[in-house]
Design a protein around this motif. Structure first.
Motif, PDB file in Angstrom:
ATOM      1  N   LEU A 293       0.808  -1.212   0.000  1.00  0.00           N
ATOM      2  CA  LEU A 293       0.000   0.000   0.000  1.00  0.00           C
ATOM      3  C   LEU A 293       0.849   1.274   0.000  1.00  0.00           C
ATOM      4  O   LEU A 293       1.209   1.777  -1.050  1.00  0.00           O
ATOM      5  CB  LEU A 293      -0.956  -0.014   1.196  1.00  0.00           C
ATOM      6  CG  LEU A 293      -2.132  -0.997   1.080  1.00  0.00           C
ATOM      7  CD1 LEU A 293      -2.896  -1.064   2.384  1.00  0.00           C
ATOM      8  CD2 LEU A 293      -3.051  -0.589  -0.062  1.00  0.00           C
ATOM      9  N   LEU A 294       1.196   1.784   1.184  1.00  0.00           N
ATOM     10  CA  LEU A 294       1.759   3.129   1.276  1.00  0.00           C
ATOM     11  C   LEU A 294       3.274   3.200   1.371  1.00  0.00           C
ATOM     12  O   LEU A 294       3.850   4.267   1.182  1.00  0.00           O
ATOM     13  CB  LEU A 294       1.161   3.845   2.491  1.00  0.00           C
ATOM     14  CG  LEU A 294      -0.356   4.039   2.497  1.00  0.00           C
ATOM     15  CD1 LEU A 294      -0.785   4.775   3.755  1.00  0.00           C
ATOM     16  CD2 LEU A 294      -0.809   4.785   1.254  1.00  0.00           C
ATOM     17  N   THR A 295       3.935   2.095   1.709  1.00  0.00           N
ATOM     18  CA  THR A 295       5.373   2.156   1.956  1.00  0.00           C
ATOM     19  C   THR A 295       6.110   1.049   1.214  1.00  0.00           C
ATOM     20  O   THR A 295       5.500   0.206   0.553  1.00  0.00           O
ATOM     21  CB  THR A 295       5.679   2.012   3.467  1.00  0.00           C
ATOM     22  OG1 THR A 295       5.446   0.639   3.865  1.00  0.00           O
ATOM     23  CG2 THR A 295       4.822   2.942   4.302  1.00  0.00           C
ATOM     24  N   LYS A 296       7.425   1.045   1.386  1.00  0.00           N
ATOM     25  CA  LYS A 296       8.277  -0.021   0.863  1.00  0.00           C
ATOM     26  C   LYS A 296       8.763  -0.916   1.998  1.00  0.00           C
ATOM     27  O   LYS A 296       9.794  -1.579   1.889  1.00  0.00           O
ATOM     28  CB  LYS A 296       9.467   0.588   0.116  1.00  0.00           C
ATOM     29  CG  LYS A 296       9.065   1.433  -1.087  1.00  0.00           C
ATOM     30  CD  LYS A 296      10.273   2.066  -1.750  1.00  0.00           C
ATOM     31  CE  LYS A 296       9.860   2.935  -2.934  1.00  0.00           C
ATOM     32  NZ  LYS A 296      11.031   3.590  -3.586  1.00  0.00           N
ATOM     33  N   ASP A 297       7.999  -0.947   3.083  1.00  0.00           N
ATOM     34  CA  ASP A 297       8.389  -1.686   4.281  1.00  0.00           C
ATOM     35  C   ASP A 297       8.282  -3.198   4.101  1.00  0.00           C
ATOM     36  O   ASP A 297       7.553  -3.698   3.247  1.00  0.00           O
ATOM     37  CB  ASP A 297       7.486  -1.287   5.453  1.00  0.00           C
ATOM     38  CG  ASP A 297       7.867   0.046   6.062  1.00  0.00           C
ATOM     39  OD1 ASP A 297       8.553   0.834   5.386  1.00  0.00           O
ATOM     40  OD2 ASP A 297       7.469   0.292   7.212  1.00  0.00           O
ATOM     41  N   HIS A 298       9.000  -3.909   4.994  1.00  0.00           N
ATOM     42  CA  HIS A 298       8.751  -5.332   5.186  1.00  0.00           C
ATOM     43  C   HIS A 298       7.399  -5.486   5.885  1.00  0.00           C
ATOM     44  O   HIS A 298       6.954  -4.595   6.617  1.00  0.00           O
ATOM     45  CB  HIS A 298       9.816  -5.953   6.101  1.00  0.00           C
ATOM     46  CG  HIS A 298      11.218  -5.823   5.608  1.00  0.00           C
ATOM     47  ND1 HIS A 298      11.729  -6.586   4.584  1.00  0.00           N
ATOM     48  CD2 HIS A 298      12.241  -5.028   6.028  1.00  0.00           C
ATOM     49  CE1 HIS A 298      13.000  -6.273   4.386  1.00  0.00           C
ATOM     50  NE2 HIS A 298      13.334  -5.330   5.250  1.00  0.00           N
ATOM     51  N   SER A 299       6.756  -6.642   5.714  1.00  0.00           N
ATOM     52  CA  SER A 299       5.531  -6.950   6.445  1.00  0.00           C
ATOM     53  C   SER A 299       5.667  -8.319   7.098  1.00  0.00           C
ATOM     54  O   SER A 299       6.363  -9.202   6.586  1.00  0.00           O
ATOM     55  CB  SER A 299       4.318  -6.933   5.513  1.00  0.00           C
ATOM     56  OG  SER A 299       4.405  -7.966   4.541  1.00  0.00           O
ATOM     57  N   MET A 300       5.000  -8.468   8.243  1.00  0.00           N
ATOM     58  CA  MET A 300       5.065  -9.719   8.991  1.00  0.00           C
ATOM     59  C   MET A 300       3.755  -9.948   9.725  1.00  0.00           C
ATOM     60  O   MET A 300       3.175  -9.012  10.281  1.00  0.00           O
ATOM     61  CB  MET A 300       6.209  -9.680  10.015  1.00  0.00           C
ATOM     62  CG  MET A 300       6.316 -10.932  10.883  1.00  0.00           C
ATOM     63  SD  MET A 300       7.542 -10.802  12.223  1.00  0.00           S
ATOM     64  CE  MET A 300       9.071 -10.751  11.302  1.00  0.00           C
ATOM     65  N   SER A 301       3.296 -11.189   9.739  1.00  0.00           N
ATOM     66  CA  SER A 301       2.138 -11.542  10.550  1.00  0.00           C
ATOM     67  C   SER A 301       2.551 -11.499  12.011  1.00  0.00           C
ATOM     68  O   SER A 301       3.404 -12.273  12.451  1.00  0.00           O
ATOM     69  CB  SER A 301       1.648 -12.944  10.177  1.00  0.00           C
ATOM     70  OG  SER A 301       0.563 -13.325  10.994  1.00  0.00           O
ATOM     71  N   CYS A 302       1.950 -10.565  12.779  1.00  0.00           N
ATOM     72  CA  CYS A 302       2.400 -10.342  14.153  1.00  0.00           C
ATOM     73  C   CYS A 302       1.336  -9.550  14.899  1.00  0.00           C
ATOM     74  O   CYS A 302       0.821  -8.558  14.378  1.00  0.00           O
ATOM     75  CB  CYS A 302       3.718  -9.572  14.151  1.00  0.00           C
ATOM     76  SG  CYS A 302       4.453  -9.320  15.785  1.00  0.00           S
ATOM     77  N   ASN A 303       1.013  -9.980  16.122  1.00  0.00           N
ATOM     78  CA  ASN A 303      -0.037  -9.300  16.880  1.00  0.00           C
ATOM     79  C   ASN A 303       0.497  -8.374  17.965  1.00  0.00           C
ATOM     80  O   ASN A 303      -0.251  -7.968  18.852  1.00  0.00           O
ATOM     81  CB  ASN A 303      -1.002 -10.323  17.495  1.00  0.00           C
ATOM     82  CG  ASN A 303      -0.376 -11.137  18.627  1.00  0.00           C
ATOM     83  OD1 ASN A 303       0.773 -10.907  19.016  1.00  0.00           O
ATOM     84  ND2 ASN A 303      -1.126 -12.095  19.160  1.00  0.00           N
ATOM     85  N   MET A 304       1.793  -8.024  17.903  1.00  0.00           N
ATOM     86  CA  MET A 304       2.315  -7.092  18.898  1.00  0.00           C
ATOM     87  C   MET A 304       1.605  -5.743  18.789  1.00  0.00           C
ATOM     88  O   MET A 304       1.191  -5.334  17.707  1.00  0.00           O
ATOM     89  CB  MET A 304       3.825  -6.926  18.746  1.00  0.00           C
ATOM     90  CG  MET A 304       4.620  -8.057  19.362  1.00  0.00           C
ATOM     91  SD  MET A 304       6.367  -7.664  19.605  1.00  0.00           S
ATOM     92  CE  MET A 304       7.072  -8.303  18.094  1.00  0.00           C
ATOM     93  N   THR A 305       1.498  -5.064  19.926  1.00  0.00           N
ATOM     94  CA  THR A 305       0.722  -3.829  20.023  1.00  0.00           C
ATOM     95  C   THR A 305       1.626  -2.654  20.392  1.00  0.00           C
ATOM     96  O   THR A 305       2.849  -2.750  20.343  1.00  0.00           O
ATOM     97  CB  THR A 305      -0.378  -4.003  21.081  1.00  0.00           C
ATOM     98  OG1 THR A 305       0.236  -4.333  22.339  1.00  0.00           O
ATOM     99  CG2 THR A 305      -1.361  -5.101  20.697  1.00  0.00           C
TER     100      THR A 305
END
Length: 312
Positions: A245-257
């Motif tokens: 979407l908006l960035t070139k970031d890495h993504s990870m399935s993670c529920n940290m808050t």
């Protein structure tokens, strides 16, 4: 949207004028580039109770919407420990021990007149005194944080390896100038404690730049918003992807808050030793996409900020 941009431009212009006035009045301020700051410290400020009560600072984003720093609305509940051998892991207490228990920790600071928290990690550096975290954990909404400390190995109000006060905080040039979410990387140089540097006391993790995408990674942090409570080190592990979407970031399935921001992401992480190569930090989540964490790509911009920090 144009009205928002006009207002933002006016605020940035006002901030630039204020910065110029302060620099003209203070020789020490003029010596520092715009991407760094020397946070004030109040001796004895961070008591165990004040650390427990610090509000977790987090960033959420939505397409076309403004970023927000939400305050948790519900009381925290404890999350039971999970075996560290599970992969993938969407979020659980780290019980594996190893170096990561000492190198990672909580970050505390004053933000807009209130106490707040993030996470961070001790990384290998020339000065042996460098902590890496998220950019919004050193500067957010146009202001640099004060009373900034790093507490490695934080344990429910206890600081087993001491409180490490920042003498300088830094961010990528892009985050310092406009809080570009692609460049949400911050660092701190901390003063020696009891005659020893940070890395001499707790060790330091390796770091890599331009390491590529779609890797198997582990992330760590001290989430403090429900269902977590900030008392223990939590981790996620997954085969990562890339933000679409908006960035070139890495993504990870993670529920940290909230509160996990700035915690390290590792490639080549060894569960038996707790050592890895850091390639990102917990940065933000989309408010419409739960249980997914995003972390900035460590490219040349992050490398430039790291080089400034490690030689400070």
């Amino acid at each position: 949207m144009n009205r928002h941009r006009t207002a933002l431009s006016a605020l940035l212009a006002a901030a630039a004028l204020l910065t110029g006035a302060l620099a003209a009045a203070s020789p020490s301020a003029a010596a520092d580039p715009p991407s760094s700051f020397r946070p004030g410290q109040t001796p004895g400020f961070w008591t165990a109770e004040r650390m427990r009560q610090a509000t977790p600072l987090d960033v959420t984003a939505s397409p076309g919407g403004a970023r927000t720093a939400p305050v948790p609305a519900a009381p925290p509940t404890r999350v039971p420990p999970t075996s560290p051998t599970a992969f993938p892991q969407a979020g659980g207490a780290w019980t594996g021990g190893g170096a990561v228990v000492k190198t990672s920790g909580r970050v505390f600071f004053t933000f807009q007149g209130r106490t707040a928290s993030c996470s961070g990690d001790s990384i290998t550096s020339q000065n042996g005194s460098t902590v890496i975290t998220a950019g919004h954990c050193v500067k957010y909404q146009g202001a640099w944080h004060t009373n900034w400390i790093f507490v490695p190995g934080y344990d429910n109000g206890n600081a087993p390896y001491g409180q490490w006060a920042a003498t300088k905080t830094l961010a990528t040039d892009q985050w310092a100038a406009s809080e570009d979410m692609n460049m949400d990387v911050g660092l701190a140089v901390v003063a020696p404690l009891n005659g020893r540097t940070l890395s001499q006391t707790v060790g330091a993790q390796g770091i890599q730049f331009n390491g590529g995408y779609n890797k198997k990674m582990y992330s760590f942090g001290f989430p403090a918003a429900a269902p977590y409570d900030g008392t223990k080190l939590v981790y996620c592990s997954a085969n990562t992807g890339k933000d679409f979407l908006l960035t070139k970031d890495h993504s990870m399935s993670c529920n940290m808050t909230g509160g996990s921001s700035g915690g390290p992401w590792f490639q080549d992480f060894d569960e038996s030793t707790g050592l890895g190569t850091q390639v990102s930090v917990n940065s933000f989540g989309y408010n419409f996409l739960p249980n997914t964490m995003f972390g900035p790509y460590f490219g040349p911009e992050a490398k430039a900020a790291y080089d400034k920090a490690q030689t400070s």
